[in-house]
Design an enzyme around this catalytic site. Structure first.
Site, PDB file in Angstrom:
ATOM      1  N   GLY A 265      -6.239   6.166  -4.251  1.00  0.00           N
ATOM      2  CA  GLY A 265      -7.098   7.284  -4.643  1.00  0.00           C
ATOM      3  C   GLY A 265      -7.881   7.843  -3.473  1.00  0.00           C
ATOM      4  O   GLY A 265      -7.879   9.051  -3.225  1.00  0.00           O
ATOM      5  N   ALA A 266      -8.546   6.966  -2.745  1.00  0.00           N
ATOM      6  CA  ALA A 266      -9.361   7.406  -1.613  1.00  0.00           C
ATOM      7  C   ALA A 266      -9.810   6.180  -0.830  1.00  0.00           C
ATOM      8  O   ALA A 266      -9.631   5.048  -1.281  1.00  0.00           O
ATOM      9  CB  ALA A 266     -10.586   8.181  -2.096  1.00  0.00           C
ATOM     10  N   MET A 267     -10.418   6.436   0.353  1.00  0.00           N
ATOM     11  CA  MET A 267     -10.788   5.322   1.228  1.00  0.00           C
ATOM     12  C   MET A 267     -12.158   5.560   1.855  1.00  0.00           C
ATOM     13  O   MET A 267     -12.433   6.632   2.376  1.00  0.00           O
ATOM     14  CB  MET A 267      -9.714   5.173   2.314  1.00  0.00           C
ATOM     15  CG  MET A 267      -9.982   4.062   3.284  1.00  0.00           C
ATOM     16  SD  MET A 267     -10.003   2.441   2.458  1.00  0.00           S
ATOM     17  CE  MET A 267     -11.227   1.613   3.456  1.00  0.00           C
ATOM     18  N   HIS A 301     -17.592   6.771  -6.038  1.00  0.00           N
ATOM     19  CA  HIS A 301     -17.118   5.432  -5.671  1.00  0.00           C
ATOM     20  C   HIS A 301     -17.097   5.256  -4.149  1.00  0.00           C
ATOM     21  O   HIS A 301     -17.665   4.297  -3.619  1.00  0.00           O
ATOM     22  CB  HIS A 301     -15.723   5.217  -6.268  1.00  0.00           C
ATOM     23  CG  HIS A 301     -15.130   3.880  -5.996  1.00  0.00           C
ATOM     24  ND1 HIS A 301     -15.219   2.830  -6.874  1.00  0.00           N
ATOM     25  CD2 HIS A 301     -14.444   3.404  -4.926  1.00  0.00           C
ATOM     26  CE1 HIS A 301     -14.604   1.770  -6.373  1.00  0.00           C
ATOM     27  NE2 HIS A 301     -14.125   2.097  -5.178  1.00  0.00           N
ATOM     28  N   GLU A 302     -16.459   6.180  -3.454  1.00  0.00           N
ATOM     29  CA  GLU A 302     -16.328   6.020  -1.995  1.00  0.00           C
ATOM     30  C   GLU A 302     -17.699   6.118  -1.332  1.00  0.00           C
ATOM     31  O   GLU A 302     -18.000   5.390  -0.389  1.00  0.00           O
ATOM     32  CB  GLU A 302     -15.361   7.048  -1.406  1.00  0.00           C
ATOM     33  CG  GLU A 302     -13.983   7.093  -2.051  1.00  0.00           C
ATOM     34  CD  GLU A 302     -13.314   5.744  -2.225  1.00  0.00           C
ATOM     35  OE1 GLU A 302     -13.561   4.836  -1.408  1.00  0.00           O
ATOM     36  OE2 GLU A 302     -12.560   5.580  -3.211  1.00  0.00           O
ATOM     37  N   HIS A 305     -19.608   2.905  -1.691  1.00  0.00           N
ATOM     38  CA  HIS A 305     -19.115   1.853  -0.805  1.00  0.00           C
ATOM     39  C   HIS A 305     -19.915   1.793   0.499  1.00  0.00           C
ATOM     40  O   HIS A 305     -19.921   0.759   1.169  1.00  0.00           O
ATOM     41  CB  HIS A 305     -17.648   2.105  -0.447  1.00  0.00           C
ATOM     42  CG  HIS A 305     -16.651   1.396  -1.319  1.00  0.00           C
ATOM     43  ND1 HIS A 305     -16.773   0.076  -1.681  1.00  0.00           N
ATOM     44  CD2 HIS A 305     -15.473   1.823  -1.869  1.00  0.00           C
ATOM     45  CE1 HIS A 305     -15.720  -0.273  -2.420  1.00  0.00           C
ATOM     46  NE2 HIS A 305     -14.923   0.770  -2.552  1.00  0.00           N
ATOM     47  N   GLU A 324     -15.269  -4.173  -4.551  1.00  0.00           N
ATOM     48  CA  GLU A 324     -14.621  -3.253  -5.498  1.00  0.00           C
ATOM     49  C   GLU A 324     -15.193  -3.351  -6.910  1.00  0.00           C
ATOM     50  O   GLU A 324     -15.468  -2.337  -7.545  1.00  0.00           O
ATOM     51  CB  GLU A 324     -13.103  -3.463  -5.506  1.00  0.00           C
ATOM     52  CG  GLU A 324     -12.420  -3.119  -4.179  1.00  0.00           C
ATOM     53  CD  GLU A 324     -12.689  -1.706  -3.696  1.00  0.00           C
ATOM     54  OE1 GLU A 324     -13.213  -0.869  -4.471  1.00  0.00           O
ATOM     55  OE2 GLU A 324     -12.394  -1.414  -2.509  1.00  0.00           O
TER      56      GLU A 324
HETATM   57  N1  PHE Z   1     -10.897   0.723  -0.821  1.00  0.00           N
HETATM   58  C1  PHE Z   1     -10.365   1.855  -1.511  1.00  0.00           C
HETATM   59  C2  PHE Z   1     -11.294   2.118  -2.689  1.00  0.00           C
HETATM   60  O1  PHE Z   1     -11.466   1.296  -3.541  1.00  0.00           O
HETATM   61  C3  PHE Z   1      -9.002   1.696  -2.040  1.00  0.00           C
HETATM   62  C4  PHE Z   1      -7.933   1.588  -1.010  1.00  0.00           C
HETATM   63  C5  PHE Z   1      -7.379   0.376  -0.715  1.00  0.00           C
HETATM   64  C6  PHE Z   1      -7.464   2.710  -0.385  1.00  0.00           C
HETATM   65  C7  PHE Z   1      -6.375   0.251   0.222  1.00  0.00           C
HETATM   66  C8  PHE Z   1      -6.463   2.614   0.537  1.00  0.00           C
HETATM   67  C9  PHE Z   1      -5.915   1.373   0.835  1.00  0.00           C
HETATM   68  O2  PHE Z   1     -11.910   3.090  -2.788  1.00  0.00           O
HETATM   69 ZN    ZN Z   2     -13.309   0.877  -3.803  1.00  0.00          ZN
END
Ligand code: PHE
Ligand code: ZN
Length: 883
Positions: A265-267, A301-302, A305, A324
């Site tokens: 989804g995203a990073m 969410h991102e 983080h 997560e």
């Molecule tokens: N860490 C990211 C998230 O939960 C997910 C993700 C994992 C994206 C591995 C890319 C590769 O938002």
């Molecule tokens: Zn995440």
């Protein structure tokens, strides 16, 4: 068959890194065919380690040279094996200078540095950084990064990396450079760069503290009209984290970049979040209400983080749920708070429960079942699962249920006070929650170490003479791979008691502080416990597990009358919904049995009357009514059966839908008209709820349509002012069984949106999930010029929506769906193992199907397992399935 067996990695084998990295300077000369990466890594020996060897991960890259404290190392001075560069007997203080070469244009795995639509992007979580340069690529090595990017100026006018831009300029030869510095130390998985032709929407935003920050959303040129909602969601996220958790953005600049080829989804890369376009781009023409909600949740969410993941990160990947589970919980709370109303909050909660039942409970009962904190894995990419994310969020939510909102905030504050800047474990979070609240959460640890969905069985006894009501709760948990026996969990069970008039009774429970409240949190810690309610003046109807207070299966012998009572009156909207689901499920299971036995199918008038009353109850939020009217999915029904017959389930559910549609036609039509949302499109929860109810009505009306119903759908399709209504009308036409209508709409939809990749995904997805689409039709769609396996969104739209979203066709009795699955897993694995392994999971529950299907499924699994040169990713999934 491959000869080397993939290695299993165990949590118990953790050892601290031999060398720590203080800072690293990276230089990139970017070229799609040949990118040169130069690094300068300042390291020192870790006193906590007994090893003097420097261990640097590296994969799919060419080592040009390595210098240690200025001296070029000869091959005899280091060891280069598959995946690891080892330098033995290193001194205390080390400067390593390493040069590597790679070919981003050939990288189809989308992990590491890759090219998407001629632009450069990186994806480093979990272990992608080692595809860029040799480095201790593990999350407990946190360092400060300075990054120099050099690239062609015309092709890549925008050069981005983490942190702050400190210098940029021309290199004279048609190339330019940009230098970035990230002031915070971070693990390598949070590194990112972008070199691209992109444009941005930007805004200066003032934090609560008064500090001003720069916010940017970067997209391809034609998409600047689709960035408003992502930007708004980002600002809302920043504000929310300040208010709810006292957490401030720690950078002067925060960037979101959208990319069309992305595995997930995203990073959350520090200061430079990279997103799948699906979770950035939206306007009313191309995006649905569900898309808008997804953008809000993922942007949140991102962003969240940045504290839960980046400032405090994971010691090792077994702790993945530390960041997560917590961050999903935070984005869930954010989305709920954005709606603001109690029913709005309940609607988001019901959605979460549905996701758990649809995906997490099956995972927890299948061959890939694992604890929230796993003990072992072969490929970490296979462990970005609904268990780590969604069950992990439930575990975090249970702390809040046990200690209250304020107590939870105290626990969060202590967590940051203790661990800011550290790489820690799930146990550290649990300790902070316990210590901040003076609670003993040692038994709670089992939520992290034991896999499987606990079953809580309730029984009750009312004694009129003493006016007491006894509730006995017993718990058990099925065996999972490697865990035959489980110990009792610490389970919060929120309970209320309804009187005959539908109102909540004031509660008094022996030994529990409840003094007259209408809901009480009981703590089930033993295998079986009895709770005694006193001053209960009449036989109550118990409302158990309110707000879904724990991720368990709750069993209680409700009568129909009790369920109808809860369905009409429960003050807890989640349990109100739940009562309706139980009523429907009992009937669906009976009907499925009747289909299989060739008996006649009937649906009782009581159930229809309850549906009718709900549909027309204008005192209830449309969003809630829509959720309460949706029947349990075919997948959820399947989980309740010892032997799954997908055709029978489909026929039973279709019968129920058809019967409801026929019985409620006038009411459905009335709701269809009453819930129109004229005027300018707005994705707010109330409008979205009305559209959801209206479009559910439409889908019912189109089950066995006459000319009038077909006209209604076509009119909505032609005149829709937004994608939610247009897509819903198209789906209704596809499912109506009227081929000419469906085809005409599909053709015009494609013509209108062929240049909008995310809408073309919807076009494929809707067809893939239609029960009229068989394997042959999917193969035809694969031949469409717009189809490609290389783009994960496109592959998911057609292939995954068929295998996971169209059970009656995927499970065709001749096994053709499984043969197709095997082919696609193998084809995808050659391009992108991570995506292939996700597709491989479609066969997880194969042992539960009727014998005729099982044998076809085993054949398909064995065919995949028998492939030469299979990735570890797919190998792990299929071998666990066959084990
Ligand atoms: N860490 C990211 C998230 O939960 C997910 C993700 C994992 C994206 C591995 C890319 C590769 O938002
Ligand atoms: Zn995440």
């Amino acid at each position: 068959m491959r000869t080397d067996s993939p290695q299993t990695i165990y949590r118990k084998d953790y050892t601290p890194p031999s060398f720590l990295v203080d800072s690293v300077e990276l230089g990139f000369d970017l070229d799609p065919a040949r990118t040169v990466v130069a690094s300068r890594i300042h390291m020192r020996h870790n006193p906590a380690s007994t090893s003097r060897s420097i261990e640097l991960h590296g994969e799919h890259i060419e080592l040009v040279q390595v210098r240690l404290n200025g001296k070029l190392l000869k091959p005899s001075q280091y060891k280069l094996t598959a995946g690891m560069l080892t330098i033995p007997k290193a001194p205390d203080d080390v400067l390593l200078e390493i040069e590597t070469v790679l070919a981003p244009q050939d990288n189809t795995s989308l992990s590491g540095l890759y090219v998407s639509n001629h632009n450069f992007f990186t994806q480093c979580e979990a272990e992608g950084f080692r595809r860029i340069t040799f480095f201790p690529d593990r999350p407990d090595v946190m360092a400060r990064y300075t990054v120099m990017l050099r690239a062609d100026k015309d092709k890549y006018p925008v050069l981005l990396s983490n942190g702050n831009l400190i210098e940029e300029g021309d290199l004279g030869d048609g190339r330019h450079y940009a230098k970035w510095e990230d002031p915070f130390k971070k693990p390598s998985y949070l590194f990112a760069l972008v070199a691209a032709r992109l444009v941005c929407q930007e805004e200066h935003y003032r934090l609560k503290s008064g500090r001003e920050v720069l916010l940017q959303v970067w997209v391809e040129e034609g998409n600047l009209d689709k960035t408003d909602y992502a930007m708004q969601s980002l600002k809302n996220s920043i504000r929310w984290d300040e208010e709810r958790f006292g957490l401030e953005l720690d950078l002067d600049r925060f960037m979101i970049v959208a990319v069309g080829d992305f595995n997930m989804g995203a990073m959350e890369n520090k200061g430079l979040n990279i997103f799948n376009t699906k979770y950035v781009l939206a306007n009313s023409r191309v995006a649905t209400d569900v898309d808008y909600a997804g953008i809000e949740a993922v942007v949140g969410h991102e962003y969240f983080h940045n504290w839960t993941g980046n400032r405090v990160t994971c010691r090792d990947w077994f702790q993945l749920s530390l960041k997560e589970g917590l961050t999903v919980f935070r984005d869930q709370e954010f989305s709920a708070d954005m709606i603001g109303t109690d029913t709005g909050r309940a609607v988001t909660r019901i959605d979460q429960v549905r996701t758990l039942r649809q995906a997490q409970f099956p995972e927890d009962a299948g061959p890939m079942a694992h604890p929230v904190r796993p003990d072992s894995f072969v490929e970490i990419n296979n462990f970005y699962t609904v268990t780590i994310y969604e069950k992990g969020a439930e575990v975090v939510r249970m702390y809040q249920t046990l200690v209250g909102r304020d107590g939870f905030r105290k626990g969060m504050d202590l967590y940051f006070a203790r661990h800011d800047g550290q790489a820690v474990q799930c146990d550290d979070f649990r300790a902070a929650m316990a210590d901040a609240n003076g609670r003993d959460f040692s038994q709670f640890e089992r939520w992290y170490s034991q896999a499987g969905t606990p079953v809580v069985t309730a029984s009750t006894r009312y004694d009129a003479a003493s006016q007491t009501f006894e509730l006995t709760l017993a718990q058990s948990c099925p065996a999972t791979p490697g865990q035959p026996k489980k110990l009792p969990f610490h389970i919060p069970v929120t309970v209320g008691l309804l009187a005959a008039d539908g109102r909540d009774l004031p509660l008094h429970v022996d030994g529990v502080a409840s003094n007259g409240a209408t809901s009480v949190v009981l703590e089930l810690t033993e295998a079986s416990q009895t709770f005694r309610f006193t001053q209960v003046g009449e036989v109550p109807v118990p409302s158990l597990l309110r707000d879904f207070s724990a991720p368990v299966v709750l069993e209680y012998d409700y009568t129909d009358a009790q369920l109808l009572h809860l369905f009409r009156h429960d003050s807890d909207p989640v349990n109100r919904w739940e009562a309706g689901q139980r009523l429907a499920m009992e009937r669906l299971l009976k009907l499925t049995g009747a289909v299989a036995a060739g008996e006649p199918l009937v649906l009782d008038e009581t159930f229809i009357a309850a549906q009718r009353a709900l549909l027309a109850d204008d005192t209830l939020d449309p969003a809630f009514r829509e959720l309460a009217l949706i029947l349990p999915s075919e997948t959820i029904i399947a989980e309740r059966m010892a032997q799954v017959d997908p055709q029978a389930i489909h026929a039973a559910r279709q019968f129920m839908r058809t019967t409801i549609a026929a019985a409620l036609k006038p009411e459905l039509l009335a709701q269809y008209h009453a819930n129109q949302t004229p005027g300018e499109y707005s994705p707010d929860a109330l409008s979205a709820g009305k559209r959801a109810l209206k479009n559910l009505a439409l889908s019912y009306l189109l089950i066995a349509p006459g000319a009038a119903e077909l006209d209604l759908a076509r009119l909505q399709f032609d005149n829709a002012g937004n994608m939610t209504d247009r897509a819903a009308a198209l789906a209704a036409l596809i499912h109506s069984g009227s081929q000419p209508h469906a085809q005409a709409a599909l053709t015009s939809f494609y013509a209108d949106f062929e240049n909008e990749a995310l809408v073309v995904d919807k076009w494929f997805a809707m067809q893939a999930a239609a029960p009229t689409t068989d394997v042959q039709a999917v193969r035809q769609l694969m031949a469409h010029p717009a189809f490609t396996l290389k783009n994960p969104n496109r592959a998911r739209s057609l292939i995954f929506n068929f295998t996971n979203g169209n059970p009656s066709q995927f499970h065709a009795v001749d096994g053709s769906g499984y043969a197709f699955w095997a082919e696609q897993v193998i084809a995808l694995d050659a391009l992108n193992p991570q995506v292939a392994a996700r597709l491989a999971r479609s066969m997880d529950r194969w042992r539960r199907y009727v014998p005729a299907l099982q044998s076809h499924m085993r054949d398909a699994l064995e065919q995949v397992a028998g492939q030469a040169s299979l990735s570890n990713d797919v190998m792990e999934v299929v071998s666990k399935a066959l084990a």
